[in-house]
Design a protein around this motif. Structure first.
Motif, PDB file in Angstrom:
ATOM      1  N   LEU A 148       0.704  -1.189  -0.087  1.00 29.92           N
ATOM      2  CA  LEU A 148      -0.064   0.069  -0.056  1.00 29.92           C
ATOM      3  C   LEU A 148       0.870   1.340  -0.130  1.00 29.92           C
ATOM      4  O   LEU A 148       0.306   2.254  -0.035  1.00 29.92           O
ATOM      5  CB  LEU A 148      -0.962  -0.035   1.320  1.00 29.92           C
ATOM      6  CG  LEU A 148      -1.898  -1.180   1.430  1.00 29.92           C
ATOM      7  CD1 LEU A 148      -2.748  -0.781   2.450  1.00 29.92           C
ATOM      8  CD2 LEU A 148      -2.948  -1.023  -0.003  1.00 29.92           C
ATOM      9  N   ASN A 149       2.142   1.131   0.202  1.00 33.08           N
ATOM     10  CA  ASN A 149       3.171   2.154  -0.001  1.00 33.08           C
ATOM     11  C   ASN A 149       2.887   3.308   1.173  1.00 33.08           C
ATOM     12  O   ASN A 149       2.927   4.247   0.869  1.00 33.08           O
ATOM     13  CB  ASN A 149       3.067   2.951  -1.537  1.00 33.08           C
ATOM     14  CG  ASN A 149       4.082   4.013  -1.502  1.00 33.08           C
ATOM     15  OD1 ASN A 149       5.186   3.468  -1.225  1.00 33.08           O
ATOM     16  ND2 ASN A 149       3.850   4.843  -2.321  1.00 33.08           N
ATOM     17  N   VAL A 150       2.727   2.607   2.282  1.00 28.48           N
ATOM     18  CA  VAL A 150       2.694   3.281   3.615  1.00 28.48           C
ATOM     19  C   VAL A 150       3.802   2.875   4.405  1.00 28.48           C
ATOM     20  O   VAL A 150       4.415   1.719   4.127  1.00 28.48           O
ATOM     21  CB  VAL A 150       1.456   3.239   4.189  1.00 28.48           C
ATOM     22  CG1 VAL A 150       0.255   3.758   3.554  1.00 28.48           C
ATOM     23  CG2 VAL A 150       1.370   1.628   4.498  1.00 28.48           C
ATOM     24  N   SER A 151       4.166   3.609   5.376  1.00 29.99           N
ATOM     25  CA  SER A 151       5.090   3.361   6.347  1.00 29.99           C
ATOM     26  C   SER A 151       4.829   2.050   7.236  1.00 29.99           C
ATOM     27  O   SER A 151       3.501   2.055   7.463  1.00 29.99           O
ATOM     28  CB  SER A 151       5.667   4.456   7.502  1.00 29.99           C
ATOM     29  OG  SER A 151       4.489   4.736   8.445  1.00 29.99           O
ATOM     30  N   VAL A 152       5.674   1.355   7.887  1.00 27.69           N
ATOM     31  CA  VAL A 152       5.333   0.316   8.672  1.00 27.69           C
ATOM     32  C   VAL A 152       4.780   0.570  10.042  1.00 27.69           C
ATOM     33  O   VAL A 152       4.043  -0.008  10.374  1.00 27.69           O
ATOM     34  CB  VAL A 152       6.665  -0.676   8.810  1.00 27.69           C
ATOM     35  CG1 VAL A 152       6.484  -1.764   9.823  1.00 27.69           C
ATOM     36  CG2 VAL A 152       7.141  -1.248   7.670  1.00 27.69           C
ATOM     37  N   GLY A 153       5.099   1.575  10.368  1.00 22.70           N
ATOM     38  CA  GLY A 153       4.625   2.282  11.841  1.00 22.70           C
ATOM     39  C   GLY A 153       3.142   2.568  11.590  1.00 22.70           C
ATOM     40  O   GLY A 153       2.428   2.393  12.479  1.00 22.70           O
ATOM     41  N   SER A 154       2.739   2.828  10.430  1.00 20.80           N
ATOM     42  CA  SER A 154       1.326   3.444  10.435  1.00 20.80           C
ATOM     43  C   SER A 154       0.363   2.131  10.276  1.00 20.80           C
ATOM     44  O   SER A 154      -0.787   2.440  10.493  1.00 20.80           O
ATOM     45  CB  SER A 154       1.235   4.165   8.843  1.00 20.80           C
ATOM     46  OG  SER A 154       1.443   3.540   7.850  1.00 20.80           O
ATOM     47  N   THR A 155       0.820   0.843  10.009  1.00 24.89           N
ATOM     48  CA  THR A 155       0.026  -0.237   9.928  1.00 24.89           C
ATOM     49  C   THR A 155      -0.180  -0.723  11.436  1.00 24.89           C
ATOM     50  O   THR A 155      -1.208  -1.581  11.771  1.00 24.89           O
ATOM     51  CB  THR A 155       0.830  -1.349   9.405  1.00 24.89           C
ATOM     52  OG1 THR A 155       1.982  -1.727   9.869  1.00 24.89           O
ATOM     53  CG2 THR A 155       0.947  -0.990   7.667  1.00 24.89           C
ATOM     54  N   ALA A 156       0.352  -0.196  12.444  1.00 27.79           N
ATOM     55  CA  ALA A 156       0.175  -0.423  13.827  1.00 27.79           C
ATOM     56  C   ALA A 156      -1.288  -0.095  14.090  1.00 27.79           C
ATOM     57  O   ALA A 156      -1.921  -0.779  14.985  1.00 27.79           O
ATOM     58  CB  ALA A 156       1.084   0.394  14.707  1.00 27.79           C
ATOM     59  N   VAL A 157      -2.046   0.887  13.184  1.00 30.32           N
ATOM     60  CA  VAL A 157      -3.366   1.013  13.585  1.00 30.32           C
ATOM     61  C   VAL A 157      -4.186  -0.097  13.291  1.00 30.32           C
ATOM     62  O   VAL A 157      -5.337  -0.276  13.869  1.00 30.32           O
ATOM     63  CB  VAL A 157      -3.958   2.170  12.505  1.00 30.32           C
ATOM     64  CG1 VAL A 157      -3.886   1.813  11.194  1.00 30.32           C
ATOM     65  CG2 VAL A 157      -5.251   2.739  12.838  1.00 30.32           C
ATOM     66  N   LEU A 158      -3.742  -1.110  12.395  1.00 23.21           N
ATOM     67  CA  LEU A 158      -4.552  -2.392  12.108  1.00 23.21           C
ATOM     68  C   LEU A 158      -4.569  -3.271  13.497  1.00 23.21           C
ATOM     69  O   LEU A 158      -5.537  -4.106  13.877  1.00 23.21           O
ATOM     70  CB  LEU A 158      -4.099  -2.926  11.179  1.00 23.21           C
ATOM     71  CG  LEU A 158      -3.937  -2.389   9.872  1.00 23.21           C
ATOM     72  CD1 LEU A 158      -3.257  -3.235   8.733  1.00 23.21           C
ATOM     73  CD2 LEU A 158      -5.064  -2.079   9.407  1.00 23.21           C
ATOM     74  N   VAL A 159      -3.690  -3.112  14.396  1.00 21.34           N
ATOM     75  CA  VAL A 159      -3.406  -3.764  15.683  1.00 21.34           C
ATOM     76  C   VAL A 159      -4.287  -3.155  16.690  1.00 21.34           C
ATOM     77  O   VAL A 159      -5.181  -3.623  17.228  1.00 21.34           O
ATOM     78  CB  VAL A 159      -2.145  -4.057  16.120  1.00 21.34           C
ATOM     79  CG1 VAL A 159      -2.066  -4.585  17.433  1.00 21.34           C
ATOM     80  CG2 VAL A 159      -1.222  -4.931  15.147  1.00 21.34           C
TER      81      VAL A 159
END
Length: 492
Positions: free
Chosen positions: A53-64
């Motif tokens: 999705l071309n986003v930072s790994v840190g931003s995916t923490a919202v999925l948790v």
């Protein structure tokens, strides 16, 4: 009278076979596995999601955090709804929401859609455990039993923490072979099977009285204002925790502004959603909540923290990291059933505390050059912790919660667990703020040692567990009529 006739006219084996046969328990186990496996399966998908999705790994923490937040609020809410509207109705509604979340996430094109999917999954999966506890409690009382057969609660234990433990390896295989979308799409076949089983085998709820089913009446009975206040307070608290070590003053202010009037309201209303007075009087239940939160802090720190460390510092692939944690889940699953068979409480809780201490000390000895077998051995210790804490605390919950509030109490039990898991992600982000290094892993181990000491003290200093409140031969908690014991539930 009905319970007395049941006990006189049938043997204990007959009661077990007829009341808790597999058609009744299987859909409960399947539904209860949905939340923990979704909580953990995302761990190995976050890096691929960020890349795609071309986003930072840190931003995916919202999925948790979004799933944990939704679950923390929805678990006790679903329990309250199950007590008022019927557990089967809420159970089925939850499964449908999980199915919808799997579809939204599986075909989502951006991080926002995936976040919505995780919220749907969090709300939907939250219905299963409290609804299962309500149905089990009511069926046990109808059969004249103080508690269900140990295998029943043991099945919930396996479906709960054991499936959470195998989430990372399953996720690693799915993501590695089929892509990250299967971290969501896997819910579709599972929910369809669970839905069919639940419709066919779970007993129907009694019809709702027209006077009791009106929206205003239902809102009063479930304490809608209390639920909204709890949801707002919990959301602000989670936002504040996930922002650490930076201080989000706005979230903190919102938490205080929402929490204070909510507490005042709950203390004054006649049928509170969060019964502060009852919890203060029921020390056994309060201690169970705290033990669960602290122990899951340790277990989930291993799942998430060690997974990141193995991939970033040790150089293992996503599939390899998942496979290295597979024995942890296997040990948890294998131990849960025999530990739960006799509804044990004291022994498993002591084992959980001690194994958490040993495993945490082991984490402090790991380095990026440690052999894979050593990493597996440390994770195995936490597999013991996972099984023992789930069995011990779940049975303690069943025995200490008021019978007519078992749904809400079970939901709050899970909420405290989520606070532990959320805190684990916060601690992980702090210790790994400069990258997943050996030093960060050792700092994580030190924090977990402190948490393990607290769990041990909450166990060995608990007079209800270690003194008069237990059977000296079996280690199970007895149920005399004391102020900390469940009240008798009335059914019409």
């Amino acid at each position: 009278m009905k319970a007395a006739v049941t006990q006189v006219g049938a043997s204990a084996d007959d009661v077990k076979r007829d009341s808790f046969a597999w058609p009744f328990t299987t859909p409960l186990y399947a539904g209860s596995a949905l939340n923990p496996i979704n909580s953990s399966i995302i761990a190995t998908a976050m890096v691929p999601i960020a890349a795609d999705l071309n986003v930072s790994v840190g931003s995916t923490a919202v999925l948790v955090s979004s799933l944990y937040l939704a679950s923390a609020v929805a678990q006790p809410t679903a329990g309250k709804l199950a007590e008022v509207l019927g557990p089967r109705r809420i159970f089925l509604s939850g499964i449908v929401l999980v199915l919808l979340g799997g579809l939204v996430g599986g075909f989502g094109q951006n991080l926002a859609m995936l976040t919505v999917a995780r919220v749907l999954i969090g709300v939907g999966t939250s219905a299963a455990f409290p609804c299962a506890m309500v149905m089990i409690r009511r069926r046990a009382q109808d059969a004249g039993l103080d508690a269900p057969p140990g295998g029943v609660l043991g099945g919930l234990a396996i479906a709960g923490m054991a499936t959470a433990a195998i989430g990372p390896p399953i996720g690693g295989l799915l993501v590695g072979v089929a892509g990250w979308r299967w971290a969501f799409l896997v819910n579709i076949p599972i929910t369809v099977i669970a839905l069919v089983m639940a419709v066919r085998w779970l007993p129907e709820d009694p019809p709702l009285d027209r006077a009791d089913s009106g929206l205003r009446n239902v809102a009063d009975r479930i304490d809608l204002l209390g639920i909204l206040g709890f949801a707002t307070s919990m959301t602000a608290l989670v936002v504040f925790l996930t922002g650490l070590p930076d201080l989000d003053w706005i979230a903190l202010v919102v938490f205080v502004v929402a929490a204070v009037p909510t507490v005042v309201w709950e203390l004054r209303t006649s049928a509170p959603f969060f019964d502060f007075r009852g919890l203060a009087a029921n020390g056994a239940l309060a201690r169970t909540y705290l033990r669960q939160a602290l122990t899951l802090l340790g277990v989930y720190s291993v799942m998430y923290g060690m997974t990141q460390w193995m991939e970033a510092a040790h150089g293992f692939s996503t599939v390899q990291a998942g496979l290295l944690l597979l024995p942890m889940g296997a040990v948890s699953a294998l131990l849960s059933s025999p530990l739960a068979r006799r509804n044990l409480v004291r022994g498993p809780l002591v084992v959980a505390a001690l194994s958490m201490l040993v495993g945490s000390a082991g984490i402090m000895l790991l380095t990026s050059t440690s052999p894979a077998i050593v990493i597996v051995l440390v994770s195995l210790i936490f597999g013991v912790t996972s099984a023992a804490t789930t069995v011990g605390n779940q049975t303690a919950l069943y025995l200490s919660a008021p019978a007519d509030q078992i749904g809400t109490a079970s939901g709050l039990f899970r909420t405290f667990g989520y606070l532990g898991t959320i805190t684990s992600s916060v601690i992980g982000s702090i210790v790994f703020r400069d990258g997943a290094s050996d030093q960060g892993l050792h700092s994580l181990g030190l924090v977990l040692v402190a948490a393990g000491v607290a769990v041990l003290l909450l166990t060995v200093l608990d007079r209800r567990l270690m003194g008069r409140g237990r059977n000296r031969q079996t280690g199970t908690i007895n149920t005399p009529h004391t102020s900390e014991q469940p009240t008798k539930e009335n059914h019409t």
